[in-house]
Scaffold this active site. Structure first.
Site, PDB file in Angstrom:
ATOM      1  N   SER A 179      -6.953  -7.426  11.112  1.00  0.00           N
ATOM      2  CA  SER A 179      -6.313  -7.001   9.872  1.00  0.00           C
ATOM      3  C   SER A 179      -4.734  -7.554   9.613  1.00  0.00           C
ATOM      4  CB  SER A 179      -5.698  -4.924   9.731  1.00  0.00           C
ATOM      5  OG  SER A 179      -5.583  -4.910   8.541  1.00  0.00           O
ATOM      6  N   TYR A 221      -3.163   2.207  13.765  1.00  0.00           N
ATOM      7  CA  TYR A 221      -3.939   1.477  13.229  1.00  0.00           C
ATOM      8  C   TYR A 221      -3.182   0.087  13.753  1.00  0.00           C
ATOM      9  CZ  TYR A 221      -7.034  -1.123   9.898  1.00  0.00           C
ATOM     10  OH  TYR A 221      -7.841  -2.127   9.332  1.00  0.00           O
TER      11      TYR A 221
END
Length: 271
Positions: A152, A165
Site C-alpha cells: 500500500s 494499517y
C-alpha cells in the site's frame, strides 16, 4: 510466439477474494487461463463468484476461511489439492483497515486504542505470512510458482489516522523482500515473491472516508486526489496487468520487487 503472460494450467489462490480488489484479482487470473481458489470469510460472495466463473467455462472453487486461522487455511488447501491436484500461485489480498484502528484528529494521541491498532497490524502482516506458510508449501511441492503480496502507499508515505494499517503494510514490505531472498537461496528462480502497492482505490472499507453519499470527495478524499498526479482514484481493473505479469513467466527474473500502481502518488512531492 509463446505467451509468457499466460497462466493456463496453473492454480492460483486469492485471499481476500470476496472483496473489491480481490474480485478484480480473481477475474484477472481466470482471464489469464488459471483455475482459481476464491478465499474469504463471506461464503455467499465466494460461492457466487465461483459459480459465475464455472458457469462461464472457467474453473473456480470457493474457500471459506479467515486468513488468521491456520487450521481453516489447511482445510482450504486440502480442498484445492483434492479438486485441482496442485497449487502454483498465491495472491495475498486479504487485509485492510478497521474502525478500531483509526485515530481521529480530535482524539488524544497518547490514548490510542492500542489493541485496535495491533489487531489491524496483525491482520495485514500475519494475514499475509500465515497463508504463505500454508499454501507456499504446496507451491514448493509443485516445483515452480509465484507469490504476490499486496502492499500500500501507507508503507511508503505517512498516511494520517491509520497507524495500525501503516505498520502492517510496512511489515509486509520487509517480509516481501526477506522472504523473496530466502526463497531464492533455497529454490533459485523457481519460486518468487513480489508485491503490488496500490494507490487510492475506492473499496467498501474506505469509500465513506474518501467520498460523500453524493459521490463528491470528502476532505480526505480531496487531499488524496490532490497528491495523485493523475487526479483520480484508481479502478480495480488497473491492477490486473501488474498482477498477471508478476504471477506469470513474463517476470521470471523478478523477485523481491514492489510495483506501485498509484497514478504517481508515491513519487509526487506536491509541488
Amino acid at each position: 510466439m509463446e505467451n509468457t503472460f499466460s497462466l493456463k494450467g496453473k492454480v492460483i489462490i486469492v485471499t481476500g477474494g470476496t472483496g473489491i480488489l480481490g474480485g478484480a484479482f480473481v477475474d484477472a487470473v481466470v482471464e489469464a487461463g488459471a483455475s482459481v481458489g476464491i478465499l474469504g470469510r463471506n461464503a455467499q460472495v465466494a460461492n457466487e463468484r465461483a459459480d459465475a466463473i464455472n458457469q462461464a467455462g472457467g474453473q473456480a472453487i470457493a474457500l471459506v476461511a479467515d486468513v488468521m486461522d491456520e487450521s481453516q487455511l489447511l482445510e482450504c488447501r486440502a480442498q484445492v489439492l483434492d479438486k485441482f491436484g496442485r497449487i502454483d500461485g498465491l495472491v495475498n489480498a486479504a487485509g485492510g483497515n478497521q474502525p478500531e484502528g483509526v485515530l481521529q484528529p480530535e482524539e488524544d494521541i497518547f490514548k490510542m486504542n492500542l489493541d485496535g491498532m495491533k489487531k489491524v497490524m496483525d491482520l495485514n502482516l500475519w494475514g499475509t505470512v500465515i497463508p504463505t506458510q500454508v499454501f507456499g508449501e504446496s507451491i514448493a511441492a509443485s516445483g515452480k510458482g509465484s507469490i504476490v503480496n499486496i502492499s500500500s502507499m501507507n508503507s511508503k508515505r505517512v498516511i494520517t489516522k491509520v497507524l495500525g494499517y501503516n505498520l502492517g503494510k510496512a511489515g509486509v514490505d520487509y517480509y516481501n523482500q526477506w522472504f523473496a531472498v530466502e526463497l531464492a537461496n533455497r529454490y533459485g528462480g523457481a519460486i518468487r515473491m513480489n508485491a503490488i502497492a496500490p494507490g487510492f482505490f475506492l473499496t467498501e472499507q474506505n469509500r465513506t472516508l474518501l467520498t460523500n453519499p453524493d459521490g463528491s470527495y470528502t476532505d480526505r478524499g480531496g487531499l488524496a486526489i490532490k497528491q495523485t498526479p493523475f487526479k483520480r482514484f484508481g479502478h480495480p481493473d488497473e491492477l490486473k496487468g501488474a498482477l498477471i505479469w508478476l504471477l506469470s513467466d513474463a517476470s521470471q527474473f523478478v523477485t523481491g520487487a514492489m510495483i506501485c500502481v498509484d497514478g504517481g502518488f508515491s513519487v509526487f512531492g506536491g509541488v
